[in-house]
Design a protein around this motif. Structure first.
Motif, PDB file in Angstrom:
ATOM      1  N   PHE A 369       4.255   8.888 -14.979  1.00 22.58           N
ATOM      2  CA  PHE A 369       5.197  10.137 -14.900  1.00 22.58           C
ATOM      3  C   PHE A 369       6.298   9.932 -14.762  1.00 22.58           C
ATOM      4  CE2 PHE A 369       0.652  11.702 -13.553  1.00 22.58           C
ATOM      5  CZ  PHE A 369       0.497  12.722 -14.361  1.00 22.58           C
ATOM      6  N   GLU A 370       6.887   8.911 -13.729  1.00 22.56           N
ATOM      7  CA  GLU A 370       8.209   8.574 -13.741  1.00 22.56           C
ATOM      8  C   GLU A 370       8.448   7.089 -13.300  1.00 22.56           C
ATOM      9  OE1 GLU A 370      12.567  10.251 -12.170  1.00 22.56           O
ATOM     10  OE2 GLU A 370      10.974  11.472 -12.326  1.00 22.56           O
ATOM     11  N   MET A 371       9.182   6.572 -13.887  1.00 26.89           N
ATOM     12  CA  MET A 371       9.400   4.870 -13.253  1.00 26.89           C
ATOM     13  C   MET A 371      10.765   5.081 -12.663  1.00 26.89           C
ATOM     14  SD  MET A 371       8.620   1.687 -12.742  1.00 26.89           S
ATOM     15  CE  MET A 371       7.276   1.407 -14.125  1.00 26.89           C
ATOM     16  N   MET A 372      11.025   5.032 -11.384  1.00 26.50           N
ATOM     17  CA  MET A 372      12.173   4.692 -10.751  1.00 26.50           C
ATOM     18  C   MET A 372      12.751   3.288 -10.104  1.00 26.50           C
ATOM     19  SD  MET A 372      11.316   8.253  -8.338  1.00 26.50           S
ATOM     20  CE  MET A 372       9.814   8.070  -8.399  1.00 26.50           C
ATOM     21  N   ARG A 373      13.874   3.135 -10.341  1.00 21.93           N
ATOM     22  CA  ARG A 373      14.295   1.740  -9.966  1.00 21.93           C
ATOM     23  C   ARG A 373      15.038   1.744  -8.756  1.00 21.93           C
ATOM     24  NH1 ARG A 373      15.367  -2.260 -13.539  1.00 21.93           N
ATOM     25  NH2 ARG A 373      13.460  -1.371 -14.452  1.00 21.93           N
ATOM     26  N   LEU A 374      14.586   1.005  -7.891  1.00 24.66           N
ATOM     27  CA  LEU A 374      15.329   0.974  -6.450  1.00 24.66           C
ATOM     28  C   LEU A 374      16.197   0.101  -6.272  1.00 24.66           C
ATOM     29  CD1 LEU A 374      12.033   1.850  -4.067  1.00 24.66           C
ATOM     30  CD2 LEU A 374      13.409   3.469  -5.068  1.00 24.66           C
ATOM     31  N   ARG A 375      17.242   0.145  -5.357  1.00 26.36           N
ATOM     32  CA  ARG A 375      18.033  -1.064  -5.198  1.00 26.36           C
ATOM     33  C   ARG A 375      17.444  -2.285  -4.723  1.00 26.36           C
ATOM     34  NH1 ARG A 375      18.687   2.054  -0.325  1.00 26.36           N
ATOM     35  NH2 ARG A 375      18.962   0.621   1.472  1.00 26.36           N
ATOM     36  N   PRO A 376      18.130  -3.470  -4.947  1.00 25.98           N
ATOM     37  CA  PRO A 376      17.365  -4.685  -4.776  1.00 25.98           C
ATOM     38  C   PRO A 376      17.382  -5.093  -3.364  1.00 25.98           C
ATOM     39  CG  PRO A 376      19.350  -5.015  -6.362  1.00 25.98           C
ATOM     40  CD  PRO A 376      19.453  -3.739  -5.869  1.00 25.98           C
ATOM     41  N   ASP A 377      18.357  -4.327  -2.600  1.00 23.35           N
ATOM     42  CA  ASP A 377      18.488  -4.584  -1.016  1.00 23.35           C
ATOM     43  C   ASP A 377      17.362  -3.273  -0.272  1.00 23.35           C
ATOM     44  OD1 ASP A 377      20.105  -2.557  -1.401  1.00 23.35           O
ATOM     45  OD2 ASP A 377      21.502  -3.225   0.275  1.00 23.35           O
ATOM     46  N   PHE A 378      16.683  -2.710  -1.080  1.00 21.44           N
ATOM     47  CA  PHE A 378      15.597  -1.728  -0.299  1.00 21.44           C
ATOM     48  C   PHE A 378      15.067  -2.534   0.654  1.00 21.44           C
ATOM     49  CE2 PHE A 378      12.319   1.237   0.132  1.00 21.44           C
ATOM     50  CZ  PHE A 378      12.808   2.656  -0.022  1.00 21.44           C
ATOM     51  N   PRO A 379      14.676  -1.869   1.924  1.00 27.26           N
ATOM     52  CA  PRO A 379      14.067  -2.378   3.042  1.00 27.26           C
ATOM     53  C   PRO A 379      12.589  -2.590   2.655  1.00 27.26           C
ATOM     54  CG  PRO A 379      15.742  -0.720   3.666  1.00 27.26           C
ATOM     55  CD  PRO A 379      15.715  -0.585   2.324  1.00 27.26           C
ATOM     56  N   LEU A 380      12.106  -3.873   2.961  1.00 29.53           N
ATOM     57  CA  LEU A 380      10.593  -3.983   2.630  1.00 29.53           C
ATOM     58  C   LEU A 380      10.101  -4.530   4.045  1.00 29.53           C
ATOM     59  CD1 LEU A 380      10.461  -5.622  -0.830  1.00 29.53           C
ATOM     60  CD2 LEU A 380      10.153  -3.247  -0.169  1.00 29.53           C
ATOM     61  N   ASP A 381      10.751  -4.745   5.232  1.00 29.93           N
ATOM     62  CA  ASP A 381      10.164  -5.333   6.178  1.00 29.93           C
ATOM     63  C   ASP A 381       9.037  -4.508   6.980  1.00 29.93           C
ATOM     64  OD1 ASP A 381      11.715  -2.901   7.147  1.00 29.93           O
ATOM     65  OD2 ASP A 381      12.631  -3.755   8.984  1.00 29.93           O
ATOM     66  N   TRP A 382       8.658  -3.223   6.291  1.00 33.51           N
ATOM     67  CA  TRP A 382       7.415  -2.510   7.059  1.00 33.51           C
ATOM     68  C   TRP A 382       6.202  -3.039   6.197  1.00 33.51           C
ATOM     69  CZ3 TRP A 382       6.044  -0.174   2.415  1.00 33.51           C
ATOM     70  CH2 TRP A 382       6.914   0.046   1.393  1.00 33.51           C
ATOM     71  N   ILE A 383       6.314  -3.649   5.100  1.00 32.85           N
ATOM     72  CA  ILE A 383       5.117  -4.143   4.305  1.00 32.85           C
ATOM     73  C   ILE A 383       4.514  -4.974   5.089  1.00 32.85           C
ATOM     74  CG2 ILE A 383       4.414  -5.329   2.304  1.00 32.85           C
ATOM     75  CD1 ILE A 383       6.470  -4.069   0.673  1.00 32.85           C
ATOM     76  N   LYS A 384       3.147  -5.080   5.209  1.00 30.83           N
ATOM     77  CA  LYS A 384       2.281  -6.199   5.835  1.00 30.83           C
ATOM     78  C   LYS A 384       2.091  -7.280   4.978  1.00 30.83           C
ATOM     79  CE  LYS A 384       0.375  -3.069   9.558  1.00 30.83           C
ATOM     80  NZ  LYS A 384      -0.842  -2.203  10.030  1.00 30.83           N
ATOM     81  N   GLU A 385       2.081  -8.532   5.598  1.00 29.44           N
ATOM     82  CA  GLU A 385       1.988  -9.677   4.730  1.00 29.44           C
ATOM     83  C   GLU A 385       0.231  -9.634   4.598  1.00 29.44           C
ATOM     84  OE1 GLU A 385       3.807 -11.421   3.029  1.00 29.44           O
ATOM     85  OE2 GLU A 385       5.357 -11.057   4.072  1.00 29.44           O
TER      86      GLU A 385
END
Length: 385
Positions: A369-385
């Protein structure tokens, strides 16, 4: 046709009620193109592509995917329609309930997701429901600086001043609080019909999905010097059925600028920093698709991308285009399940082919439906390992 004067009319017959239910279910296929063996990232020019993160929705499931430039999935969200609205009758739902038409990702990992024509849901990073609004949300939304949500909604209605017997599907620009409570709505049909551009309604169908408004963008005012209608808070919308771009004035609720041109059945217009408008033109390239950049003063095409070879770039449904910070353009060829990043010269520097499948026997590539490109420094600290 006379200008549209707003809702009203007699009680509905059983046939009119059935037609309204049919209109309510208008949406898109989960997949329509035969699947091919080649999938994933097929082109990845690390020196010339914009190295951000990719966020997209796909017809194969009610969810969204966050992926890096190499195709590695970093996180997914998923929540089914009946998990959100369990009181709805399962056998009355259309294909729209099987996917998210559009999603917005917040920096803390929360998402907003549209079930096409049904409603809007907000989930946390673990896909837990925070709130839901069953308001006929469809196609597109934007989140403003203060958290207000500007989203397209629709509902079938019978208006004898527009059509005395057959219902129409009326689109609205609706504003919600950050908690999902409705603030106000503006009828796109009335905004056009009461404006000086009301004559453009001559191009509408006599009934049904008369406008098919498919995009909304709240303007920031930076381009007011280009055209007075581009004032801060005004809203740019796209009406696919009549191939019309329009700006609705926030103060008056009327269309203050409108334009038709060489594009046909378009999607996803956005205002660029140079004052031009970028859009996905579904049928304006001799029946094929293209991405074009137009001058809103005269409608002339300043730049276009038609694909690598004649007649190989086409999406009948959906489609999207974004101008990236490095000057490249990210285009979503939705029916093909394909996204490409192209340079100003039209050279592909990144390509993604959706590996997911849909339809009977999984024989179709899932609609991207739509591919969106987020900025390189978009926060990812909420992703669990």
């Amino acid at each position: 046709m006379t200008p549209y004067d707003g809702p009203g009319g007699p009680e509905l017959t059983e046939e009119q009620i059935q037609e309204m239910e049919r209109l309510r279910s208008i949406g898109y296929l989960t997949g329509s193109r035969p699947a091919t063996p080649v999938t994933g990232i097929t082109i990845n020019d690390t020196s010339r592509s914009y190295r951000g993160l990719n966020f997209y929705t796909s017809g194969h499931f009610p969810g969204a995917v966050l992926m890096n430039m190499e195709g590695q999935v970093l996180h997914t969200w998923e929540r089914g329609f009946l998990d959100v609205w369990p009181d709805q009758w399962a056998d009355s739902l259309s294909e729209n309930a099987q996917y998210w038409r559009y999603a917005h990702l917040f920096e803390n990992g929360d998402v907003l997701a549209i079930f096409e024509g049904y409603g809007l849901v907000k989930l946390d990073r673990e896909s837990n429901v925070l709130w839901a609004h069953f308001g006929g949300e469809h196609h597109d939304l934007k989140v403003l600086e203060d958290g207000t949500i500007c989203v397209l909604t629709r509902r079938p209605s019978l208006d004898p001043r527009f059509n005395p017997e057959t219902p129409v599907l009326e689109d609205f620009v609706t504003y919600l609080t950050p908690e999902g409570e409705e603030i106000r709505s503006v009828s796109v049909l009335e905004a056009l019909g009461h404006s000086r551009y009301a004559r453009l309604l001559m191009g509408t169908k006599p009934a049904g999905d008369v406008l098919h408004t498919n995009a909304v963008e709240v303007l920031d005012g930076d381009l007011e010097h280009v055209h007075g209608a581009f004032r801060k808070g005004n809203v740019l919308v796209s009406m696919r059925t009549i191939s019309l771009l329009a700006v609705i004035d926030e103060a008056t609720g009327l269309v203050d600028w409108a334009q038709v041109g060489s594009w046909k059945m378009q999607h996803d217009p956005s205002v660029l920093r140079n004052g031009h408008i970028l859009l996905f033109d579904n049928n304006g390239n001799q029946g094929m698709s293209r991405v074009i950049e137009i001058d809103p003063d005269n409608g002339e095409v300043a730049w276009e991308y038609k694909g690598e070879e004649p007649r190989d770039f086409y999406s009948q449904m959906c489609g999207a285009a974004t101008r990236l910070p490095n000057g490249n353009t990210l285009a979503t060829e939705s029916d093909a399940g394909r996204a490409v990043e192209v340079t100003p010269d039209g050279e592909i520097v990144w390509e993604f082919l959706n590996p997911e499948r849909a339809g009977e026997d999984q024989r179709f590539v899932a609609t991207l439906f739509e591919m969106m490109r987020l900025r390189p420094d978009f926060p990812l600290d909420w992703i669990k390992e």
